[in-house]
Design a protein around this motif. Structure first.
Motif, PDB file in Angstrom:
ATOM      1  N   VAL A 142       0.920  -1.123  -0.056  1.00 44.17           N
ATOM      2  CA  VAL A 142      -0.086  -0.088   0.033  1.00 44.17           C
ATOM      3  C   VAL A 142       0.640   1.376   0.063  1.00 44.17           C
ATOM      4  O   VAL A 142       0.653   2.100  -0.903  1.00 44.17           O
ATOM      5  CB  VAL A 142      -0.837   0.086   1.280  1.00 44.17           C
ATOM      6  N   PHE A 143       1.972   1.315   0.616  1.00 47.45           N
ATOM      7  CA  PHE A 143       2.757   2.393   0.796  1.00 47.45           C
ATOM      8  C   PHE A 143       3.442   2.454  -0.636  1.00 47.45           C
ATOM      9  O   PHE A 143       3.472   3.807  -1.116  1.00 47.45           O
ATOM     10  CB  PHE A 143       3.891   1.964   1.983  1.00 47.45           C
ATOM     11  N   GLU A 144       4.070   1.447  -1.277  1.00 49.21           N
ATOM     12  CA  GLU A 144       4.703   1.524  -2.564  1.00 49.21           C
ATOM     13  C   GLU A 144       3.668   2.283  -3.530  1.00 49.21           C
ATOM     14  O   GLU A 144       4.210   2.973  -4.301  1.00 49.21           O
ATOM     15  CB  GLU A 144       5.167   0.245  -2.895  1.00 49.21           C
ATOM     16  N   GLU A 145       2.266   1.763  -3.479  1.00 49.90           N
ATOM     17  CA  GLU A 145       1.306   2.342  -4.224  1.00 49.90           C
ATOM     18  C   GLU A 145       1.024   3.627  -4.352  1.00 49.90           C
ATOM     19  O   GLU A 145       1.064   4.420  -5.259  1.00 49.90           O
ATOM     20  CB  GLU A 145       0.138   1.231  -4.062  1.00 49.90           C
ATOM     21  N   GLN A 146       1.132   4.114  -3.099  1.00 47.29           N
ATOM     22  CA  GLN A 146       1.015   5.437  -2.542  1.00 47.29           C
ATOM     23  C   GLN A 146       2.060   6.353  -3.085  1.00 47.29           C
ATOM     24  O   GLN A 146       1.984   7.509  -3.719  1.00 47.29           O
ATOM     25  CB  GLN A 146       0.852   5.696  -0.967  1.00 47.29           C
ATOM     26  N   ILE A 147       3.355   5.977  -2.600  1.00 46.95           N
ATOM     27  CA  ILE A 147       4.624   6.581  -3.560  1.00 46.95           C
ATOM     28  C   ILE A 147       4.445   6.426  -4.833  1.00 46.95           C
ATOM     29  O   ILE A 147       4.890   7.727  -5.665  1.00 46.95           O
ATOM     30  CB  ILE A 147       5.738   5.871  -2.711  1.00 46.95           C
ATOM     31  N   PHE A 148       4.291   5.581  -5.526  1.00 46.96           N
ATOM     32  CA  PHE A 148       4.324   5.529  -7.151  1.00 46.96           C
ATOM     33  C   PHE A 148       3.157   6.556  -7.466  1.00 46.96           C
ATOM     34  O   PHE A 148       3.471   7.192  -8.286  1.00 46.96           O
ATOM     35  CB  PHE A 148       3.949   3.990  -7.494  1.00 46.96           C
ATOM     36  N   ALA A 149       2.072   6.726  -6.828  1.00 45.55           N
ATOM     37  CA  ALA A 149       1.057   7.597  -7.203  1.00 45.55           C
ATOM     38  C   ALA A 149       1.449   8.957  -7.212  1.00 45.55           C
ATOM     39  O   ALA A 149       1.219  10.087  -7.945  1.00 45.55           O
ATOM     40  CB  ALA A 149      -0.385   7.148  -6.722  1.00 45.55           C
ATOM     41  N   GLU A 150       1.869   9.202  -6.060  1.00 43.02           N
ATOM     42  CA  GLU A 150       2.593  10.576  -5.826  1.00 43.02           C
ATOM     43  C   GLU A 150       3.601  11.086  -6.806  1.00 43.02           C
ATOM     44  O   GLU A 150       3.672  11.968  -7.102  1.00 43.02           O
ATOM     45  CB  GLU A 150       3.073  10.672  -4.299  1.00 43.02           C
ATOM     46  N   ASN A 151       4.488  10.056  -7.163  1.00 38.84           N
ATOM     47  CA  ASN A 151       5.761  10.331  -7.883  1.00 38.84           C
ATOM     48  C   ASN A 151       4.960  10.746  -9.503  1.00 38.84           C
ATOM     49  O   ASN A 151       5.428  11.228 -10.231  1.00 38.84           O
ATOM     50  CB  ASN A 151       6.724   9.388  -8.011  1.00 38.84           C
ATOM     51  N   MET A 152       4.175   9.709  -9.906  1.00 37.76           N
ATOM     52  CA  MET A 152       3.465   9.892 -10.912  1.00 37.76           C
ATOM     53  C   MET A 152       2.615  11.292 -11.219  1.00 37.76           C
ATOM     54  O   MET A 152       2.859  12.049 -12.179  1.00 37.76           O
ATOM     55  CB  MET A 152       2.520   8.864 -11.414  1.00 37.76           C
ATOM     56  N   GLY A 153       1.900  11.533 -10.180  1.00 44.21           N
ATOM     57  CA  GLY A 153       1.278  13.009  -9.914  1.00 44.21           C
ATOM     58  C   GLY A 153       2.489  14.201  -9.921  1.00 44.21           C
ATOM     59  O   GLY A 153       2.195  15.071 -10.829  1.00 44.21           O
ATOM     60  N   LYS A 154       3.645  13.975  -9.412  1.00 46.01           N
ATOM     61  CA  LYS A 154       4.486  15.047  -9.679  1.00 46.01           C
ATOM     62  C   LYS A 154       5.118  15.179 -11.245  1.00 46.01           C
ATOM     63  O   LYS A 154       5.153  16.411 -11.541  1.00 46.01           O
ATOM     64  CB  LYS A 154       5.699  14.810  -8.857  1.00 46.01           C
ATOM     65  N   LYS A 155       5.129  14.102 -11.893  1.00 43.94           N
ATOM     66  CA  LYS A 155       5.522  14.110 -13.245  1.00 43.94           C
ATOM     67  C   LYS A 155       4.530  14.591 -14.085  1.00 43.94           C
ATOM     68  O   LYS A 155       4.836  15.502 -15.018  1.00 43.94           O
ATOM     69  CB  LYS A 155       5.916  12.813 -13.539  1.00 43.94           C
ATOM     70  N   ILE A 156       3.171  14.404 -13.907  1.00 42.73           N
ATOM     71  CA  ILE A 156       2.201  14.882 -14.612  1.00 42.73           C
ATOM     72  C   ILE A 156       2.142  16.180 -14.249  1.00 42.73           C
ATOM     73  O   ILE A 156       2.034  17.097 -15.395  1.00 42.73           O
ATOM     74  CB  ILE A 156       0.741  14.172 -14.442  1.00 42.73           C
ATOM     75  N   LYS A 157       2.232  16.857 -13.308  1.00 38.31           N
ATOM     76  CA  LYS A 157       2.036  18.281 -12.845  1.00 38.31           C
ATOM     77  C   LYS A 157       3.241  19.091 -13.611  1.00 38.31           C
ATOM     78  O   LYS A 157       3.031  19.935 -14.201  1.00 38.31           O
ATOM     79  CB  LYS A 157       2.257  18.412 -11.454  1.00 38.31           C
TER      80      LYS A 157
END
Length: 107
Positions: free
Chosen positions: A11-26
């Protein structure tokens, strides 16, 4: 619900992945000078849903990532690079798109 039936470390890995993907999108959206509203509208999703992708609150599907990469003219595979490498890739690629061109392509 994110992480349903997953061990805590996943769950933690998924959260970190989603946050990093969000940063790249932004980063890529801002670099291309496109607003959240413009991109959300072109993807036929709500502004609020797009905000959740960028904020890392929601994981993004490959289909939605493909839409974003196509509309911003960024290779989808680059989104899987480490954050620093992604930023360098976006900054130094030869393709540029202005906000006006984005509008014209997505109307």
């Amino acid at each position: 619900m994110r992480g349903k039936n997953l061990p805590n470390d996943l769950v933690f890995e998924e959260q970190i992945f989603a946050e990093n993907m969000g940063k790249k999108i932004k980063f890529s959206r801002k670099f291309r000078k496109v607003t959240q509203s413009q991109l959300a509208k072109s993807m036929h999703i709500t502004f609020q849903q797009f905000q959740k992708y960028e904020g890392g609150q929601n994981s993004i599907s490959v289909f939605r990532l493909h839409q974003i990469s196509s509309k911003l003219n960024i290779d989808i595979s680059s989104f899987f690079l480490p954050l620093a490498a992604f930023i360098n890739y976006v900054r130094y690629q030869n393709i540029d798109i202005t906000s006006q061109e984005f509008h014209e392509q997505n109307e």
